[in-house]
Design a protein around this motif. Structure first.
Motif, PDB file in Angstrom:
ATOM      1  N   GLU A  54      -5.544  -6.774  -5.651  1.00 24.18           N
ATOM      2  CA  GLU A  54      -5.350  -6.675  -4.209  1.00 24.18           C
ATOM      3  C   GLU A  54      -5.279  -5.200  -3.844  1.00 24.18           C
ATOM      4  O   GLU A  54      -4.508  -4.441  -4.435  1.00 24.18           O
ATOM      5  N   VAL A  55      -6.084  -4.772  -2.866  1.00 25.99           N
ATOM      6  CA  VAL A  55      -6.171  -3.348  -2.551  1.00 25.99           C
ATOM      7  C   VAL A  55      -6.464  -3.153  -1.073  1.00 25.99           C
ATOM      8  O   VAL A  55      -7.174  -3.941  -0.454  1.00 25.99           O
ATOM      9  N   GLU A  56      -5.901  -2.077  -0.527  1.00 30.17           N
ATOM     10  CA  GLU A  56      -6.184  -1.701   0.855  1.00 30.17           C
ATOM     11  C   GLU A  56      -6.701  -0.279   0.879  1.00 30.17           C
ATOM     12  O   GLU A  56      -6.354   0.549   0.020  1.00 30.17           O
ATOM     13  N   LEU A  57      -7.544   0.020   1.866  1.00 27.94           N
ATOM     14  CA  LEU A  57      -8.121   1.351   2.004  1.00 27.94           C
ATOM     15  C   LEU A  57      -7.572   2.023   3.249  1.00 27.94           C
ATOM     16  O   LEU A  57      -7.531   1.414   4.324  1.00 27.94           O
ATOM     17  N   TRP A  58      -7.152   3.290   3.098  1.00 26.88           N
ATOM     18  CA  TRP A  58      -6.773   4.127   4.230  1.00 26.88           C
ATOM     19  C   TRP A  58      -7.886   5.151   4.419  1.00 26.88           C
ATOM     20  O   TRP A  58      -8.122   5.996   3.531  1.00 26.88           O
ATOM     21  N   ASP A  77     -16.174  -7.283   0.530  1.00 27.65           N
ATOM     22  CA  ASP A  77     -15.818  -6.935  -0.851  1.00 27.65           C
ATOM     23  C   ASP A  77     -14.338  -7.173  -1.150  1.00 27.65           C
ATOM     24  O   ASP A  77     -13.833  -6.731  -2.176  1.00 27.65           O
ATOM     25  N   ARG A  78     -13.618  -7.855  -0.227  1.00 28.83           N
ATOM     26  CA  ARG A  78     -12.221  -8.228  -0.391  1.00 28.83           C
ATOM     27  C   ARG A  78     -11.287  -7.020  -0.404  1.00 28.83           C
ATOM     28  O   ARG A  78     -10.220  -7.032  -1.012  1.00 28.83           O
ATOM     29  N   VAL A  79     -11.697  -5.954   0.291  1.00 25.89           N
ATOM     30  CA  VAL A  79     -10.837  -4.784   0.480  1.00 25.89           C
ATOM     31  C   VAL A  79     -10.210  -4.881   1.865  1.00 25.89           C
ATOM     32  O   VAL A  79     -10.907  -5.086   2.859  1.00 25.89           O
TER      33      VAL A  79
END
Length: 306
Positions: A54-58, A77-79
């Motif tokens: 599980e990942v989030e982008l800033w 891409d599940r981001v």
């Protein structure tokens, strides 16, 4: 596993496949064209997510059509792109990438230097509960701030040190645990030195693990305990090397979050980077965890030896 955070660059890539680069400017017909998500931190986040993390982008984009497409591709891409902010009047980063039959590429990229670097809108409290924080050198103000909080909270940090922004490294390396350089960037950082001397210079900033990716020549690293290691590159049929370094960083971060030893992190990251190269674009070839396991267990995982 807790979620990871990636901080840095997101872009939209337009990739053209040709037979060979011409010796002089001319018209060349492309045999294939794809539009794909790009950007160092964004691609690393996609690699992490494809492996099941599980990942989030800033990140920062323009409030434009390209920015909307960047978010759409991240979500596919599940981001988690909740904190990819579109700035009114800004122009999102785009790249034209020309790839030849050997998989080598020419990248012509554009980044809007006028997009604000402000960080006041970032949800910094989320860093304390992350499994790992990844960053690149495209938004060093935000990466440095996130890494400082991660260091205070005992959250590991991994830096993608590529060309561009290397002058910021003296302020960023002291809060970096894993500093992984592209070979040209390491040469800029420590010109003329031997490989051990270059990695030792990185470690003097308090880094736990200093490494350098060298494409088909493999991955070398030195840790704070003085142990030097080498991971050979995996041999695959190369279609496109675009994003291979980003895939390496994302997979290395995923392996750290899984609790693997650094030698296994390097092995996993090298495999993911190689698998990515089998398809056109920075993300199309990224493997799932099941595909990675099968690759590592199969005879396809023949490796190059130096």
């Amino acid at each position: 596993m807790k979620r990871a955070i990636a901080v840095g660059h997101a872009a939209l890539d337009r990739i053209y496949r040709i037979e060979a680069f011409p010796p002089a400017p001319t018209k060349v017909r492309a045999s294939e064209h794809v539009e794909a998500g790009g950007g160092m931190a964004a691609n690393a986040a996609a690699a992490f997510a494809r492996l099941g993390g599980e990942v989030e982008l800033w990140s920062r984009v323009g409030d434009d059509e390209a920015g909307a497409r960047i978010r759409q591709l991240l979500e596919s891409d599940r981001v988690d792109a909740t904190f990819v902010r579109g700035f009114p009047g800004g122009r999102s980063s785009t790249s034209a990438i020309i790839v030849d039959a050997r998989g080598e590429r020419l990248i012509v990229g554009h980044r809007d230097a006028d997009i604000p670097i402000e960080t006041g809108w970032l949800p910094l409290d989320r860093v304390r509960d992350a499994s790992i924080v990844m960053g690149d050198l495209r938004w060093t103000k935000a990466v440095t701030l996130a890494f400082h909080i991660a260091r205070q909270s005992g959250v590991p940090t991994l830096l993608d040190a590529d060309l561009g922004g290397t002058e910021e490294l003296p302020g960023l390396l002291p809060v970096t645990d894993y500093a992984i350089f592209a070979e040209p960037a390491l040469e800029v950082f420590a010109p003329g030195a031997t490989l051990p001397e270059k990695l030792e210079k990185v470690l003097r900033y308090g880094v736990r693990h200093a490494g350098v990716t060298s494409g088909a020549a493999g991955y070398n690293w030195l840790n704070a305990e003085g142990v030097m290691g080498f991971q050979p590159a995996f041999k695959v049929g190369v279609v496109d090397t675009t994003g291979a370094g980003d895939a390496f960083h994302g997979a290395f971060a995923w392996a750290i979050a899984q609790g693997h030893a650094e030698s296994e992190c390097a092995r996993i990251a090298s495999a993911v980077a190689a698998m990515k190269c089998r398809k056109l674009g920075g993300r199309a070839g990224l493997p799932t965890r099941t595909e990675l396991t099968a690759f590592l267990a199969s005879g396809a995982a023949e490796q190059r030896r130096m």
